[in-house]
Write a protein that holds these residues in place. Structure first.
Motif, PDB file in Angstrom:
ATOM      1  N   GLU A  58       0.826  -1.205   0.000  1.00 54.21           N
ATOM      2  CA  GLU A  58       0.000   0.000   0.000  1.00 54.21           C
ATOM      3  C   GLU A  58       0.857   1.250   0.000  1.00 54.21           C
ATOM      4  N   GLN A  59       1.955   1.206   0.761  1.00 54.66           N
ATOM      5  CA  GLN A  59       2.827   2.363   0.802  1.00 54.66           C
ATOM      6  C   GLN A  59       3.505   2.583  -0.544  1.00 54.66           C
ATOM      7  N   ALA A  60       3.915   1.480  -1.205  1.00 61.96           N
ATOM      8  CA  ALA A  60       4.551   1.609  -2.513  1.00 61.96           C
ATOM      9  C   ALA A  60       3.573   2.120  -3.553  1.00 61.96           C
ATOM     10  N   ALA A  61       2.317   1.643  -3.488  1.00 59.97           N
ATOM     11  CA  ALA A  61       1.319   2.105  -4.457  1.00 59.97           C
ATOM     12  C   ALA A  61       1.013   3.576  -4.288  1.00 59.97           C
ATOM     13  N   ALA A  62       1.064   4.050  -3.039  1.00 57.02           N
ATOM     14  CA  ALA A  62       0.794   5.466  -2.807  1.00 57.02           C
ATOM     15  C   ALA A  62       1.924   6.335  -3.320  1.00 57.02           C
ATOM     16  N   VAL A 154       3.625  18.085 -28.397  1.00 54.16           N
ATOM     17  CA  VAL A 154       4.257  16.988 -27.657  1.00 54.16           C
ATOM     18  C   VAL A 154       3.330  15.776 -27.705  1.00 54.16           C
ATOM     19  N   LEU A 155       3.853  14.655 -28.136  1.00 51.74           N
ATOM     20  CA  LEU A 155       3.077  13.428 -28.272  1.00 51.74           C
ATOM     21  C   LEU A 155       3.531  12.423 -27.222  1.00 51.74           C
ATOM     22  N   PHE A 156       2.591  11.850 -26.476  1.00 49.17           N
ATOM     23  CA  PHE A 156       2.946  10.805 -25.513  1.00 49.17           C
ATOM     24  C   PHE A 156       1.914   9.688 -25.553  1.00 49.17           C
ATOM     25  N   GLU A 157       2.389   8.500 -25.177  1.00 45.59           N
ATOM     26  CA  GLU A 157       1.573   7.283 -25.211  1.00 45.59           C
ATOM     27  C   GLU A 157       1.200   6.872 -23.797  1.00 45.59           C
ATOM     28  N   ILE A 158      -0.016   6.380 -23.633  1.00 46.59           N
ATOM     29  CA  ILE A 158      -0.501   5.877 -22.349  1.00 46.59           C
ATOM     30  C   ILE A 158      -0.861   4.404 -22.526  1.00 46.59           C
ATOM     31  N   LYS A 159      -0.279   3.548 -21.703  1.00 47.88           N
ATOM     32  CA  LYS A 159      -0.570   2.122 -21.790  1.00 47.88           C
ATOM     33  C   LYS A 159      -2.009   1.842 -21.351  1.00 47.88           C
ATOM     34  N   PRO A 160      -2.618   0.787 -21.888  1.00 49.04           N
ATOM     35  CA  PRO A 160      -4.045   0.538 -21.583  1.00 49.04           C
ATOM     36  C   PRO A 160      -4.313   0.050 -20.174  1.00 49.04           C
ATOM     37  N   HIS A 161      -3.287  -0.409 -19.431  1.00 50.66           N
ATOM     38  CA  HIS A 161      -3.518  -0.926 -18.079  1.00 50.66           C
ATOM     39  C   HIS A 161      -3.120   0.076 -16.997  1.00 50.66           C
ATOM     40  N   VAL A 162      -3.115   1.363 -17.331  1.00 48.30           N
ATOM     41  CA  VAL A 162      -2.793   2.410 -16.362  1.00 48.30           C
ATOM     42  C   VAL A 162      -4.046   2.766 -15.564  1.00 48.30           C
ATOM     43  N   ARG A 163      -3.866   3.018 -14.280  1.00 49.02           N
ATOM     44  CA  ARG A 163      -4.957   3.534 -13.445  1.00 49.02           C
ATOM     45  C   ARG A 163      -4.762   5.037 -13.309  1.00 49.02           C
ATOM     46  N   MET A 164      -5.607   5.799 -13.990  1.00 45.29           N
ATOM     47  CA  MET A 164      -5.451   7.248 -14.019  1.00 45.29           C
ATOM     48  C   MET A 164      -5.836   7.861 -12.671  1.00 45.29           C
ATOM     49  N   ALA A 186       6.059   2.225 -13.782  1.00 43.38           N
ATOM     50  CA  ALA A 186       5.158   1.559 -12.862  1.00 43.38           C
ATOM     51  C   ALA A 186       5.812   1.398 -11.501  1.00 43.38           C
ATOM     52  N   VAL A 187       4.992   1.143 -10.483  1.00 41.91           N
ATOM     53  CA  VAL A 187       5.488   0.976  -9.121  1.00 41.91           C
ATOM     54  C   VAL A 187       6.259  -0.336  -9.028  1.00 41.91           C
ATOM     55  N   GLY A 188       7.524  -0.257  -8.627  1.00 44.56           N
ATOM     56  CA  GLY A 188       8.339  -1.449  -8.447  1.00 44.56           C
ATOM     57  C   GLY A 188       8.770  -2.119  -9.730  1.00 44.56           C
ATOM     58  N   LYS A 189       8.535  -1.495 -10.896  1.00 41.38           N
ATOM     59  CA  LYS A 189       8.921  -2.085 -12.175  1.00 41.38           C
ATOM     60  C   LYS A 189       9.600  -1.017 -13.041  1.00 41.38           C
ATOM     61  N   ARG A 190      10.203  -1.492 -14.130  1.00 44.10           N
ATOM     62  CA  ARG A 190      10.840  -0.576 -15.065  1.00 44.10           C
ATOM     63  C   ARG A 190       9.970  -0.293 -16.285  1.00 44.10           C
ATOM     64  N   GLU A 191       8.763  -0.820 -16.303  1.00 40.44           N
ATOM     65  CA  GLU A 191       7.879  -0.612 -17.438  1.00 40.44           C
ATOM     66  C   GLU A 191       7.405   0.838 -17.474  1.00 40.44           C
ATOM     67  N   LYS A 192       7.477   1.450 -18.640  1.00 43.15           N
ATOM     68  CA  LYS A 192       7.036   2.829 -18.820  1.00 43.15           C
ATOM     69  C   LYS A 192       5.549   2.844 -19.139  1.00 43.15           C
TER      70      LYS A 192
END
Length: 285
Positions: A58-62, A154-164, A186-192
């Protein structure tokens, strides 16, 4: 000779202590014969470890940007791609901090720089993204990608599994961080999860995709539900929608330019209609 009172008191106290010790001895023996089961202690330890791990998660997600659980499906299903054009996301230095400029909080700042505060509406893109990511279409795993292009190009991409982010303040903080650092992981990962990419957007679209631009000023008026129902599942659908307060999108790279309502619609309302039409086509309930 009479004994001192203190000596007599010590003997009496010693006798009382011996009597109490002899009375408490049997319960001590019973306690030794019936030790607590080892299984219960293991369960308590495991539950404490689970609670500690959950607290860390929970702390990492926050602290970072969370992600939604991805749907696992062996079959490759058709999906949709959204391109949101002319989003008003501009970073400015207000005081000592960099912030996303908006008409409510920075009206005086914008007037001093001879800018029109009505043009700075980042709430439009926030509502549009929530309309996409809160839809059953996205939760069913049919959203392939979302691309956003700002007024500055400026163009940017948003992955479909993001929680806005749900609140506007947190959303502005996230966009400010993205435009300065050029990526959000992402939290705890290197995925952009959010990543600034190079123009044009057509280089990231699938080959043979049908690019559909929507505007109130378009000459071709269609019934959106019938229009989507007639499309082929072998042809990926790309919907181009404007995320600005006034104006129209660039239709140079679109294959079809349509009007879906006799009245001008907000970006969020237009996207809700598109998601509903796709959900009806693919039987998503």
């Amino acid at each position: 000779m009479v004994r001192p009172y203190a000596v007599k008191g010590r003997k009496k106290k010693r006798k009382l202590e011996e009597a109490s010790a002899s009375d408490a001895a049997p319960p001590a023996e019973e306690a030794e014969e019936l030790p607590p089961p080892e299984v219960g202690s293991g369960e308590e330890k495991s539950s404490e470890e689970d609670e500690a791990a959950a607290g860390k998660e929970e702390q990492a997600a926050a602290d970072g940007l969370p992600i939604l659980p991805r749907t696992v499906d062996g079959k490759r299903q058709p999906g949709a791609i959204f391109v949101l054009e002319r989003a008003c996301l501009e970073v400015g230095k207000v005081g000592k901090t960099m912030q996303i400029l908006n008409s409510d909080d920075h009206a005086n700042y914008l007037r001093k720089q001879n800018r029109n505060p009505a043009d700075y509406r980042p709430d439009i893109i926030h509502q549009a993204l929530l309309a996409i990511f809160d839809s059953p279409l996205t939760k069913a795993g049919r959203l392939q990608a979302v691309y956003v292009r700002t007024e500055k190009g400026v163009l940017f991409e948003i992955k479909p599994h993001v929680r806005m982010p749900r609140t506007f303040k947190r959303f502005c903080g996230l966009m400010s961080q993205l435009l300065q650092k050029l990526s959000i992981t992402a939290v705890g990962k290197r995925e952009k999860l959010l990543n600034v990419v190079k123009n044009p957007v057509t280089r990231y679209l699938p080959v043979g995709a049908r690019k559909i631009g929507l505007s109130f000023s378009a000459e071709k008026s269609v019934n959106l539900f019938d229009y989507v129902a007639k499309s082929s599942d072998d042809e990926p659908l790309v919907f181009v929608v404007g995320a600005m307060a006034h104006g129209k999108i660039d239709k140079e790279y679109t294959d079809d330019y349509i009007q879906i309502c006799n009245y001008p619609l907000s970006a969020a309302c237009c996207l809700n209609r598109i998601c509903s039409a796709l959900e009806q086509k693919w039987n998503i309930r």
